[in-house]
Write an enzyme that holds these catalytic residues in place. Structure first.
Site, short mmCIF file in Angstrom:
data_model
loop_
_atom_site.label_atom_id
_atom_site.label_comp_id
_atom_site.label_asym_id
_atom_site.label_seq_id
_atom_site.Cartn_x
_atom_site.Cartn_y
_atom_site.Cartn_z
N ASP A 23 15.63 -7.28 16.61
CA ASP A 23 14.71 -7.32 15.46
C ASP A 23 15.41 -6.44 14.41
O ASP A 23 16.64 -6.25 14.49
CB ASP A 23 13.32 -6.80 15.84
CG ASP A 23 12.25 -7.10 14.79
OD1 ASP A 23 11.74 -8.22 14.76
OD2 ASP A 23 11.92 -6.20 13.97
N SER A 48 15.48 -17.90 21.61
CA SER A 48 15.57 -16.95 22.72
C SER A 48 15.03 -17.58 24.00
O SER A 48 15.59 -17.39 25.09
CB SER A 48 14.76 -15.69 22.41
OG SER A 48 15.49 -14.83 21.56
N LYS A 84 6.85 -6.39 22.48
CA LYS A 84 7.71 -5.87 21.40
C LYS A 84 8.06 -4.44 21.75
O LYS A 84 7.36 -3.79 22.51
CB LYS A 84 6.95 -5.89 20.07
CG LYS A 84 7.82 -5.88 18.84
CD LYS A 84 8.33 -7.25 18.50
CE LYS A 84 9.34 -7.23 17.39
NZ LYS A 84 9.64 -8.59 16.91
N LYS A 114 7.80 -11.36 26.01
CA LYS A 114 9.02 -11.71 25.27
C LYS A 114 8.86 -11.23 23.85
O LYS A 114 7.84 -11.48 23.21
CB LYS A 114 9.22 -13.24 25.29
CG LYS A 114 10.45 -13.69 24.52
CD LYS A 114 11.69 -13.62 25.38
CE LYS A 114 12.98 -13.64 24.59
NZ LYS A 114 13.42 -12.31 24.10
P1 NDP Z 1 17.91 -6.92 9.87
O1 NDP Z 1 17.95 -5.53 10.38
O2 NDP Z 1 19.06 -7.81 10.12
O3 NDP Z 1 17.64 -6.93 8.30
C1 NDP Z 1 16.51 -6.34 7.75
C2 NDP Z 1 16.55 -6.51 6.25
O4 NDP Z 1 15.29 -6.10 5.71
C3 NDP Z 1 17.59 -5.63 5.59
O5 NDP Z 1 18.05 -6.26 4.43
C4 NDP Z 1 16.81 -4.38 5.27
O6 NDP Z 1 17.35 -3.62 4.23
C5 NDP Z 1 15.48 -4.95 4.87
N1 NDP Z 1 14.43 -3.94 5.18
C6 NDP Z 1 14.15 -3.38 6.37
N2 NDP Z 1 13.17 -2.48 6.26
C7 NDP Z 1 12.83 -2.47 4.98
C8 NDP Z 1 11.88 -1.74 4.26
N3 NDP Z 1 11.08 -0.82 4.83
N4 NDP Z 1 11.80 -2.02 2.95
C9 NDP Z 1 12.61 -2.95 2.37
N5 NDP Z 1 13.53 -3.66 3.01
C10 NDP Z 1 13.64 -3.42 4.29
O7 NDP Z 1 16.57 -7.53 10.48
P2 NDP Z 1 16.15 -9.07 10.62
O8 NDP Z 1 16.73 -9.88 9.53
O9 NDP Z 1 16.38 -9.46 12.02
O10 NDP Z 1 14.56 -8.97 10.43
C11 NDP Z 1 13.92 -9.14 9.17
C12 NDP Z 1 12.46 -9.51 9.41
O11 NDP Z 1 12.38 -10.72 10.15
C13 NDP Z 1 11.64 -8.49 10.22
O12 NDP Z 1 10.32 -8.49 9.75
C14 NDP Z 1 11.67 -9.04 11.63
O13 NDP Z 1 10.59 -8.58 12.39
C15 NDP Z 1 11.57 -10.52 11.32
N6 NDP Z 1 12.03 -11.45 12.36
C16 NDP Z 1 13.28 -11.36 12.89
C17 NDP Z 1 13.70 -12.28 13.83
C18 NDP Z 1 15.09 -12.29 14.37
O14 NDP Z 1 15.40 -13.17 15.14
N7 NDP Z 1 15.95 -11.37 14.01
C19 NDP Z 1 12.79 -13.33 14.33
C20 NDP Z 1 11.54 -13.38 13.64
C21 NDP Z 1 11.18 -12.46 12.71
P3 NDP Z 1 18.14 -2.26 4.53
O15 NDP Z 1 19.49 -2.66 4.98
O16 NDP Z 1 18.13 -1.54 3.24
O17 NDP Z 1 17.34 -1.54 5.58
O1 2IT Z 2 9.91 -11.27 15.68
C1 2IT Z 2 10.56 -12.00 16.45
O2 2IT Z 2 10.14 -13.11 16.81
C2 2IT Z 2 11.87 -11.54 16.91
N1 2IT Z 2 12.33 -10.50 16.49
C3 2IT Z 2 12.65 -12.35 17.90
C4 2IT Z 2 12.15 -12.07 19.31
C5 2IT Z 2 12.96 -12.68 20.40
O3 2IT Z 2 12.60 -12.43 21.56
O4 2IT Z 2 13.93 -13.40 20.15
#
Ligand code: NDP
Ligand code: 2IT
Length: 449
Positions: A169, A381, A129, A93
């Site tokens: 993600d 999830s 992943k 997952k």
């Molecule tokens: P989104 O795509 O919704 O947003 C990502 C954000 O991070 C954007 O603001 C983006 O800016 C910025 N970003 C991405 N890459 C870079 C970079 N190289 N340098 C600077 N800023 C960057 O993703 P999420 O919000 O879903 O994910 C954000 C983080 O949280 C990740 O690390 C992800 O693995 C983690 N995560 C997500 C989960 C989820 O449920 N979605 C669960 C747990 C963890 P820009 O628009 O300029 O690219």
């Molecule tokens: O980093 C994370 O935990 C996620 N992007 C969410 C993974 C999921 O299966 O909901």
């Protein structure tokens, strides 16, 4: 030698050789190994069981070609990945990331972290992943759809509701999950819970959109209460990023009485001393897929600066790192500590460099590592999978209550392990040990597989 224990040192050395140059993966593995040295000391038999060698070798790693045609008729080729890291606790997952920086190292670090994170949730999920170096930014909906269909044309053979369940993600949100789900359904002629983060009209769970960001705030509330005797009420907060995790972390922090004064994207950050207006941010990022700098067009009293890393120079009480790996380095940690930060929560996966983490721990900052603090998303999830299996859905409040409980438990487990191993409040150590304990027990019970 990085590790005192010779066996662990040898396993790590071998890992470095076999995954040469994969710096993110090696960074994630060495952090976990450092935390587990004391466990190995207590249970030396783990060496004979080869648990550490097995933990760092993915059960399966799939790489594939993703060809697609852009709006001008050009043929484009991207690289697709799925790592099925560990299935001791349940089906693989974990999310899919679409971003130009995606490579084998990034996917493996994320998959490795996911194994422990998922174990911490207490739900039956293994770790995986995937993703691609495809950049959805600036692409039309048609291009994104064609890419997703080509990606799924290979991925569908490897996944299934009882085998491997991807989600979103970075760069993969509701739109992408919809296209991926539609194509999986067409290819397999089955309507199943094979992906999570689905839209509410076709099997998604209420609260999934909010889960990671809100979950982070529940975790931070635990840290503040137990480790610092305070709460988010009245705190000044920085939130890096402005995607799914960042926005809902900012919403919940604000609801809990904090003032979020800055947010960012990969270009720069905005500072609003009156508290960031989240309706404006949501409109820019979620409705228009715009840039954070557009905020200052609407809120004239706010300022915008290039260089997203400088967000950490703003004085704050609480810092929530919600963008990407290694966004918060030593220099940023130094500034945050100098400015009196009392709590740092990782909404992103591994946003703090190894040195930054050490500095926070040494300075007595309450530090919530990603694999614990951002587990609310994958936990939700897991609940989406349960609802799909039952062919039933819970209300928003029911799901929220379960996630709150899960986040409180994750804090408790990490805190208890940190005390048991003599470093009370070190949630990096405690969470790694608590996650490992479950995975290890499941692996040992299932023999050499
Ligand atoms: P989104 O795509 O919704 O947003 C990502 C954000 O991070 C954007 O603001 C983006 O800016 C910025 N970003 C991405 N890459 C870079 C970079 N190289 N340098 C600077 N800023 C960057 O993703 P999420 O919000 O879903 O994910 C954000 C983080 O949280 C990740 O690390 C992800 O693995 C983690 N995560 C997500 C989960 C989820 O449920 N979605 C669960 C747990 C963890 P820009 O628009 O300029 O690219
Ligand atoms: O980093 C994370 O935990 C996620 N992007 C969410 C993974 C999921 O299966 O909901």
């Amino acid at each position: 030698m990085l590790f005192e224990n010779e066996y662990l040192g040898n396993v790590y050395e071998n890992l470095e050789k076999r995954n040469f140059g994969e710096k993110e993966f090696l960074q994630a593995a060495s952090e976990v190994f450092a935390s587990l040295e004391c466990v190995l000391k207590r249970y030396p038999a783990l060496e004979k069981e080869g648990v550490f060698e097995r933990l760092v070798e993915p059960e399966r790693f799939i790489q594939f070609r993703v060809p697609w045609v852009d709006d001008s008729g050009n043929i484009r080729v991207n690289r697709g990945f799925r790592v099925e890291f560990n299935s001791a606790v349940g089906p693989y997952k974990g999310g899919l990331r679409f971003h130009p920086t995606v490579n084998a190292s990034v996917i493996k670090f994320l998959g490795f972290e996911q194994v422990f994170k998922n174990a911490l949730t207490g739900l039956p999920m293994g770790g995986g992943k995937g993703g691609s170096d495809f950049n959805p930014k600036g692409k039309s909906d048609g291009e994104v759809m064609r890419f997703c269909q080509s990606f799924m044309a290979e991925l569908f053979r490897h996944i299934g509701p009882n085998t491997d369940v991807p989600a979103g993600d970075i760069g993969v949100g509701a739109r992408e999950i919809g296209y991926l789900f539609g194509y999986y359904k067409k290819l397999t002629n089955s309507f199943t819970g094979v992906l999570t983060g689905k839209g509410l009209s076709y099997g998604g769970s209420l609260f999934r959109t909010q889960a990671t960001g809100y979950g982070l705030c529940y975790y931070v509330q635990n840290m503040l209460k137990i480790l610092k005797g305070t709460s988010l009420e009245g705190k000044t907060v920085l939130v890096s990023g402005s995607g799914n995790v960042a926005i809902y972390a900012a919403v919940k922090a604000t609801e809990l009485g904090a003032k979020v004064v800055a947010m960012s994207d990969s270009n720069g950050y905005i500072y609003d001393k009156d508290g960031v207006r989240l309706d404006v941010v949501k409109n820019i990022k979620l409705q228009r897929r715009g840039r954070i700098r557009e905020y200052v067009d609407e809120v004239k009293t706010a300022t915008y600066k290039d260089n997203f890393k400088d967000i950490w120079a703003i004085p704050c009480d609480v810092a929530l790192a919600c963008a990407t790996q290694n966004e918060l380095d030593e220099k940023s940690a130094e500034l945050l500590i100098k400015n009196g930060v009392c709590c740092v929560g990782e909404g992103a996966n591994m946003p703090s460099t190894a040195n930054a983490v050490d500095m926070f721990l040494k300075a007595g900052v309450a530090f919530g590592p990603g694999k614990a603090a951002n587990a609310g998303g994958v936990a939700c999830s897991g609940l989406e999978m349960s609802q799909n299996s039952m062919r039933y859905s819970w209300t928003f409040d029911e799901v929220e209550a379960k996630i709150k409980d899960i986040m409180n438990n994750i804090f408790e487990k990490g805190y208890a392990a940190s005390k048991e191993y003599g470093e009370p409040g070190n949630l990096v150590l405690g969470s790694n040990i608590a996650g490992f304990s479950k995975v290890c027990e499941a692996m040992l019970a299932q023999g050499i597989v």
